[in-house]
Motif scaffolding. Sequence first.
Motif, PDB file in Angstrom:
ATOM      1  N   TYR A 324       0.788  -1.220   0.117  1.00  0.00           N
ATOM      2  CA  TYR A 324       0.115  -0.073   0.100  1.00  0.00           C
ATOM      3  C   TYR A 324       0.913   1.235  -0.087  1.00  0.00           C
ATOM      4  CZ  TYR A 324      -3.248   3.716   1.796  1.00  0.00           C
ATOM      5  OH  TYR A 324      -4.220   4.667   2.042  1.00  0.00           O
ATOM      6  N   ILE A 325       0.567   2.245  -0.972  1.00  0.00           N
ATOM      7  CA  ILE A 325       1.287   3.435  -1.018  1.00  0.00           C
ATOM      8  C   ILE A 325       0.339   4.503  -1.309  1.00  0.00           C
ATOM      9  CG2 ILE A 325       3.112   4.669  -2.642  1.00  0.00           C
ATOM     10  CD1 ILE A 325       4.148   2.065  -3.454  1.00  0.00           C
ATOM     11  N   ASP A 326       0.679   5.773  -0.290  1.00  0.00           N
ATOM     12  CA  ASP A 326      -0.447   6.702  -0.512  1.00  0.00           C
ATOM     13  C   ASP A 326       0.274   8.078  -0.101  1.00  0.00           C
ATOM     14  OD1 ASP A 326      -2.860   7.766  -1.006  1.00  0.00           O
ATOM     15  OD2 ASP A 326      -4.135   7.013   0.298  1.00  0.00           O
ATOM     16  N   GLY A 336       3.962   0.835   2.746  1.00  0.00           N
ATOM     17  CA  GLY A 336       3.951  -0.291   3.689  1.00  0.00           C
ATOM     18  C   GLY A 336       3.634  -1.687   3.068  1.00  0.00           C
ATOM     19  N   SER A 337       4.061  -2.606   3.304  1.00  0.00           N
ATOM     20  CA  SER A 337       3.928  -4.021   2.746  1.00  0.00           C
ATOM     21  C   SER A 337       3.916  -5.089   3.903  1.00  0.00           C
ATOM     22  CB  SER A 337       5.216  -4.268   1.951  1.00  0.00           C
ATOM     23  OG  SER A 337       6.292  -4.379   2.321  1.00  0.00           O
ATOM     24  N   ASN A 379       7.141  -4.105   6.495  1.00  0.00           N
ATOM     25  CA  ASN A 379       7.817  -2.992   5.811  1.00  0.00           C
ATOM     26  C   ASN A 379       7.085  -1.752   5.989  1.00  0.00           C
ATOM     27  OD1 ASN A 379      10.670  -3.886   5.375  1.00  0.00           O
ATOM     28  ND2 ASN A 379       9.501  -5.294   4.262  1.00  0.00           N
ATOM     29  N   GLY A 380       7.540  -0.766   6.632  1.00  0.00           N
ATOM     30  CA  GLY A 380       6.861   0.405   6.753  1.00  0.00           C
ATOM     31  C   GLY A 380       7.508   1.629   6.384  1.00  0.00           C
ATOM     32  N   ARG A 381       7.118   2.715   5.613  1.00  0.00           N
ATOM     33  CA  ARG A 381       8.042   3.900   5.705  1.00  0.00           C
ATOM     34  C   ARG A 381       7.044   5.264   5.655  1.00  0.00           C
ATOM     35  NH1 ARG A 381      13.005   5.842   2.994  1.00  0.00           N
ATOM     36  NH2 ARG A 381      12.543   8.076   2.131  1.00  0.00           N
ATOM     37  N   LEU A 382       7.331   6.027   6.256  1.00  0.00           N
ATOM     38  CA  LEU A 382       6.715   7.292   6.709  1.00  0.00           C
ATOM     39  C   LEU A 382       7.387   8.460   6.388  1.00  0.00           C
ATOM     40  CD1 LEU A 382       3.590   7.252   7.478  1.00  0.00           C
ATOM     41  CD2 LEU A 382       4.427   7.603   9.621  1.00  0.00           C
ATOM     42  N   LEU A 394      10.588   8.044   8.757  1.00  0.00           N
ATOM     43  CA  LEU A 394      10.412   6.964   9.576  1.00  0.00           C
ATOM     44  C   LEU A 394      10.401   5.601   8.944  1.00  0.00           C
ATOM     45  CD1 LEU A 394       7.642   8.183  12.258  1.00  0.00           C
ATOM     46  CD2 LEU A 394       9.970   8.535  12.552  1.00  0.00           C
ATOM     47  N   THR A 395      11.196   4.863   9.045  1.00  0.00           N
ATOM     48  CA  THR A 395      11.173   3.447   8.435  1.00  0.00           C
ATOM     49  C   THR A 395      11.336   2.470   9.467  1.00  0.00           C
ATOM     50  OG1 THR A 395      13.645   3.536   8.092  1.00  0.00           O
ATOM     51  CG2 THR A 395      12.051   4.148   6.456  1.00  0.00           C
ATOM     52  N   SER A 396      10.410   1.250   9.111  1.00  0.00           N
ATOM     53  CA  SER A 396      10.432   0.117  10.092  1.00  0.00           C
ATOM     54  C   SER A 396      10.383  -1.255   9.312  1.00  0.00           C
ATOM     55  CB  SER A 396       9.020   0.337  10.999  1.00  0.00           C
ATOM     56  OG  SER A 396       9.157   1.547  11.873  1.00  0.00           O
TER      57      SER A 396
END
Length: 933
Positions: A324-326, A336-337, A379-382, A394-396
């Motif tokens: 998901y990208i938005d 995020g995935s 995986n997540g990126r903000l 922020l990356t996790s």
Amino acid sequence: MRLVNSIVLFLVCSASGLRAQTNSVSGIVKDFDQQPIPGLVVKLIPQSDTTQVYYGLTNSEGSFKINFDLPGEYLVKIDQFGFEPYGKVHSLIDGQNFLPEILLPENSKQLGEVLVQTYEVRVSENGDTTEYNADAFKTNPDATAEDLILKMPGIVSEDNTIKVNGKEVEVVLVDGKPFFGDDPTTTLKNLPAEMVDKVQVYDKASDQSEFTGFKDGEEKNAINIVTKSDKNIGQFGRTYVGYGTNNRYTTGGTYNYFNQDTRFSVIGLSNNINEQNFSFSDIMGVMQNSGASMGPPGPNSAIGNFFSNEQNGNTKTNAIGLNYIDTWGEKFEFSGSYFFNYSDNLDSSNTTRNYFSENGLIYRQNSISNNINLNHRFNGRLEYAIDSTNEIILTSGLTAQTYRSDMDMNSSNFYIGSYQNNSISETFTTKAGFNLNNDILYRHKFKKTGRTFSINFSYQYSGQDGNQDYYSLSTIDSLSERIIDQNNTTVSTSSTYGVNISYTEAIGNHGQLLISYRPQMTFRNLDKGTYNESGGAQIQDSSLSNLYSSVIHSERGGLKYQFNRDKITFSFGMDAQNIVLTNEQALPYSDNTSTSFFAVLPSANLLYNISKTKSLHLDYQSQTNTPSVSQLQNVIDVSNPLLISSGNVELAPSYENSLMTRFSIRKPSKGRNFFIFLRGRYSSNYISNSTSIIANDTIINGTMVNAGSQFTKPVNLDQYFSADVFSVYSIALRKLKSNLNFDAGYNHSYTPAMLQNQLYHSQNKRIRLGIQLSSNVSEYLDFSIGYSGNLNFAASSNQSTARTYMYHDLNATAYYAIKKRVILSAEYDFYVYNGLSDGYDQSYHLLNASLGYKFLKNQSLELKITSFDLLNQNTSIRRTVTETYTEDGSTVVLQRYFMLHMTYTFKNFKSGGLENNFPGDMPPPNKNMRPLN
């Protein structure tokens, strides 16, 4: 509880994002017939600092929008082949700016060449970015992005990875954004080739390095796929199901929704034909701090079999993934995935090792294993743009996994052809582990051009809990026997805290200075208990148990200067690094050590655009490599009684220097491109191995080691050297409507090692030649013919003769659509191996073919019958060369089966797609930040 807190931290960190500048300028570009011109690169250059450039791309309606920082005088520039150049200075204010309509007259001198250029300009260079024009490489309607890029010069599929100019691709982006995290395979296999406009290859720097413009040594080889403007709004995907002989089955599907900045994708599969959908991250959880033996396969290294599942044995897989990208409002951008993967692998393999020893030592092993892996990966990126000068990223990432392995193994040592000893073992292993990674990056840009500040906080945590039952029966010289009946328990954790602080300052009109400081602390703990079975009771063996902790404190800081003007970008710098390594060991014996290491680390980088068709890139780096926990543990591993190993608490970090050169020449008018890559590396204190052949029964660290066994431990040695050369030459054959690619490479490694307490060096030389002819006839006729060959020389300073072996692969593919309905396709490979160990020299043919028919008005439903390994000759052979031996191996693989497939493909694209805020001739720059050029 710690795991729960880590998951909560991940979810919190996964709710963030970033948007571009609040100031913008918009316009429309048309030709003199009032027709919009799509796909034009528009540059916005502030007159106060001409080194800073902002980019925009016109959409199907000819409109563009570019975000910028501060108000002032800006040059709007368009330089497009086939049109007269455009350049005009505009005064831009805070907020939104609208330009008058821009009309571009055609360039009569170039107009007649436009169609020719579309065909011939296949590869171009911009700085350190290589760009491929997708329209110059025709593919069939069902092709994926992977099928497309494998037609491009210098890009190959090798060992189940994608490599560009000999370097493995680690990251694949879509329009500059992550797609299913950093998993290259998933992205390339699930993106249709028809969506791709351009493919850009470059070394992707870290977020902090991209912001400062200075390399930090953390670059990853990346591919950015630029989608076509009329193909990035809509839904597309496919579903499929198949069943065949020998109960083979496959089913799965993909769904993708693209709408401006919003993108959502789902993929899933279930099969027993070795089609798998996971990356290296799927097995990281159980590998961290495992304390596994460093040498040959044994119970503690059974996880190693998992790496080769895609080509070895038979694997059942069930997997699902979400991406998901938005963009949320004007300030937040999120990606995020999530992946779930379950695999069940059954493998049977044979291995032969020929050691560089005077007594002709040979090790042989046969093994059967069943490995079951269950994995969750997040995986997540903000990105959050506070304002035009401040932002937070922020990356996790979180990987959680359970693993189970059941292995039976039979191994033997031989000396000059005579039998020495033998071991039969059974091992059952269960492990559970997880990895957590979090980064928080704050970036600030001051009003003064070139002055920036950034700070990155990082935290990594990994944990593992494992249990292993091991039984072996060893026979020594066909006379005496030894039985080992053990249970091993392992609990390990690792935590790393780091900070990276960077400050840049402009020096003159074209220079910039970077000041950096990077402290880091790593805490590692290992509790490994080994228990011997005795009369139904479990008695701990302290000599084989390990209670160990370590602290690594590292500090690194330095200065770098960068000069950027016209065609040249040059930087050089110097860092100082100090590492303090503290170890505390309670078992197998009490021992406390503390050692410090200091190093000076210079670096330099040169990028010279000699002309529009020639470029040169030089890069020099130095670094240290700290020993791993398993290498430092001074405990004996007898999981394979013939291959005993231990760590070495006295190990020091190695020091490496590397130099890379890249040079390219292009002749667009003739459709020719040449590229050459050279790299050399030299290490002092190189971490190698010392191997001894035990002549008599010996007690080592309180453990009896039988005569004839091998004992290996890591040691520091000097004079490690390696050199790589790789070149690609490509040409467009217009009369044949095809592309012809040549590639050649040479690798030479010079590795120190110890054998029987004697220092020697092993040399491995490899020559590679390849040629590939791929069609550009039409989307309904697609074929390729190629050859790749490898000639290898393995030699040692303690042996008079070298071991020479060769590998050849002749391959061909064909796709033919008759009236768009009847589809014929085939893949053929002829493999030849020469110079391997007895029983491994062989040749075989691998032929896959299919016949299909497409139904419905738009040919979206296909029914086909496929055959895998039609000639029933498939096999798997591999050779590995280390500093102490050459290894040949084979494994059971899938052989002939037939399958009936049904596939439904859907595509629903809308015109007037997303505006890509970066040009097609370079990777996407950071929004809000000063571009690298």
